[in-house]
Design a protein around this motif. Sequence first.
Motif, PDB file in Angstrom:
ATOM      1  N   CYS A  47       0.840  -1.201   0.000  1.00  0.00           N
ATOM      2  CA  CYS A  47       0.000   0.000   0.000  1.00  0.00           C
ATOM      3  C   CYS A  47       0.873   1.247   0.000  1.00  0.00           C
ATOM      4  N   GLY A  48       0.250   2.372  -0.309  1.00  0.00           N
ATOM      5  CA  GLY A  48       0.911   3.657  -0.149  1.00  0.00           C
ATOM      6  C   GLY A  48       0.496   4.246   1.188  1.00  0.00           C
ATOM      7  N   SER A  49       0.617   5.549   1.316  1.00  0.00           N
ATOM      8  CA  SER A  49       0.196   6.220   2.543  1.00  0.00           C
ATOM      9  C   SER A  49      -0.596   7.475   2.178  1.00  0.00           C
ATOM     10  N   SER A  50      -1.380   7.955   3.127  1.00  0.00           N
ATOM     11  CA  SER A  50      -2.197   9.154   2.885  1.00  0.00           C
ATOM     12  C   SER A  50      -1.324  10.352   2.538  1.00  0.00           C
ATOM     13  N   GLU A  51      -0.196  10.527   3.260  1.00  0.00           N
ATOM     14  CA  GLU A  51       0.648  11.699   3.021  1.00  0.00           C
ATOM     15  C   GLU A  51       1.301  11.629   1.644  1.00  0.00           C
ATOM     16  N   GLU A  52       1.671  10.423   1.196  1.00  0.00           N
ATOM     17  CA  GLU A  52       2.240  10.289  -0.152  1.00  0.00           C
ATOM     18  C   GLU A  52       1.168  10.503  -1.213  1.00  0.00           C
ATOM     19  N   PHE A  53      -0.054  10.029  -0.931  1.00  0.00           N
ATOM     20  CA  PHE A  53      -1.147  10.197  -1.884  1.00  0.00           C
ATOM     21  C   PHE A  53      -1.385  11.674  -2.193  1.00  0.00           C
ATOM     22  N   LEU A  54      -1.347  12.519  -1.160  1.00  0.00           N
ATOM     23  CA  LEU A  54      -1.642  13.930  -1.363  1.00  0.00           C
ATOM     24  C   LEU A  54      -0.562  14.629  -2.189  1.00  0.00           C
ATOM     25  N   LYS A  55       0.638  14.046  -2.241  1.00  0.00           N
ATOM     26  CA  LYS A  55       1.689  14.564  -3.123  1.00  0.00           C
ATOM     27  C   LYS A  55       1.540  13.969  -4.529  1.00  0.00           C
ATOM     28  N   HIS A  56       0.829  12.846  -4.614  1.00  0.00           N
ATOM     29  CA  HIS A  56       0.715  12.066  -5.835  1.00  0.00           C
ATOM     30  C   HIS A  56      -0.456  12.541  -6.704  1.00  0.00           C
ATOM     31  N   THR A  57      -1.539  12.997  -6.054  1.00  0.00           N
ATOM     32  CA  THR A  57      -2.771  13.325  -6.770  1.00  0.00           C
ATOM     33  C   THR A  57      -2.815  14.788  -7.203  1.00  0.00           C
ATOM     34  N   THR A  58      -3.559  15.061  -8.257  1.00  0.00           N
ATOM     35  CA  THR A  58      -3.829  16.436  -8.676  1.00  0.00           C
ATOM     36  C   THR A  58      -5.305  16.788  -8.467  1.00  0.00           C
ATOM     37  N   LYS A  59      -6.111  15.779  -8.133  1.00  0.00           N
ATOM     38  CA  LYS A  59      -7.557  15.999  -8.023  1.00  0.00           C
ATOM     39  C   LYS A  59      -7.994  16.371  -6.607  1.00  0.00           C
ATOM     40  N   ILE A  60      -7.151  16.070  -5.618  1.00  0.00           N
ATOM     41  CA  ILE A  60      -7.541  16.246  -4.216  1.00  0.00           C
ATOM     42  C   ILE A  60      -6.414  16.940  -3.465  1.00  0.00           C
ATOM     43  N   GLY A  61      -6.778  17.816  -2.533  1.00  0.00           N
ATOM     44  CA  GLY A  61      -5.769  18.498  -1.727  1.00  0.00           C
ATOM     45  C   GLY A  61      -6.385  19.067  -0.461  1.00  0.00           C
TER      46      GLY A  61
END
Length: 488
Positions: A263-277
């Motif tokens: 799995c990834g992590s929530s903090e990495e996801f927020l750096k990964h996505t452009t749709k959510i912040g």
Amino acid sequence: MIDFNYTQVINSYLCSQCDVFTVDDFYHYLKSNGIKATKTEIHTLLHSSDLVFPLINNQYVTRAGVFEGRWFSFKPSKEEIEKGQIILGHRCMPFVNPEIPPDEIQVYVNSKIIEKGSATFTMNFALDTFALYGEGYVIPYVVNDKANKEVSLSSVQFSLPTEVTLTSWPLEKIAGEKGIKFGDRILCRVIDWAECIVEMSVLPGSQDEMIISSASIERENWYTDFENGLLQSFDKNGPAGSIEEQLAFLYLEHQEELCIKNCGSSEEFLKHTTKIGFSPYGVETRIWRTGEDVPYIGKWNQSFSSDLLLSEMSITFTPQVIDAYLEDFIWDNLKAKKKRELSELVSVVFPGSLHLNSEERNLLMLNMEKRHDIIEKDYNQFSDFGIAPIRKRMLKLFSNVNELVCDIAGSNVSVSDFPQQELVILSQLFSHVVHLLEDVENLVLREQFPIDDVALSLSGMEETFEDIVYTLKAALESNKYKGFGLVE
């Protein structure tokens, strides 16, 4: 009515019950422990508890049942690898008890709890690693860490230090002989939710960035599932009560896809996505669709009415608030030449816009008289000397907020006709000042009550209320008379 002196018995069940259960199951548990409660009271308790999720078919599951044993992970930073120490911050969110601060989490490696220590980190890194607590909470969480002895909450209004000492755990104990390098992950799972024990091990990263491994493909799919799940959750659950609760709903509904080893992590996801912040939500923060304001009314609560606003607030209106009013009343009467009447206090606590009938008001008066007599018997004016002024400020703010809430709730004006962000802030101020009053009424902790820090926080809340009160009152007046016209 459930006697909340039995809180320990109730929490014991809700912090350890991992199987799905019903009201009947909980009723029999309470009964076997000598607690009398109706099934209606139990239903209300379960729906108001932060430890429980309601399911379909009148079933429930606890946070322990959802999160115990589920995989999650995070990637240590270069700073942590260099120091040989990790901090936890928001990284165990939402898998651990949200009431437990990160410095009290226990880390379990190779069948034993490893000893925590402390290390100094840059403040920027600390703020990033606590970011999911949301704006307004990040700095208090950082400076209230037990390892921090140098930085006080009241001092950071002027400037933030460049470094801060935080509770940390040694990477050599977690990694063992194999060691750990930048790019490796810490794989985690909660093995005892009630005791907040998190098992950790090292999950090696790819040695060659040019080689696409099956693990990296699986993790990329995880980010897609995480993003799609959040977008769905926004429509179903809205902004929830916090970022932590947003994530809890997400993992509840998508356990099988998200709680995997790769799995990834929530903090990495927020750096990964452009749709959510991160997005402001009143005086707090939520995660939301990029470029959109977070509304108070949306698909998840379109039927929400102004009178429901009052019932939502009343859930937060706890007995400690009444106790604070009564202690303030007793304090004033001990000093005053002309004594106040208790009936005056009833009118302050329960504004006229609540439209209580005489029978209801008399019942409230009777209950407050009984509680007044109990408090007055043990009241100590000298021990209350330092607390009384700050409590009076809290009560003044609460009375102002409460009166405005009652005016809006009794207006029959649609909630969607009010400015959304101001309404969010009003709701948050109500909740925040109630929590302050609950803290000041905690007699066990009263000697350690942080008066200076609370005074600083309260000043900000008073200013915020002044910023929104006229806007909301103007909206109330303009909408109240909308549709009325002169008769010719």
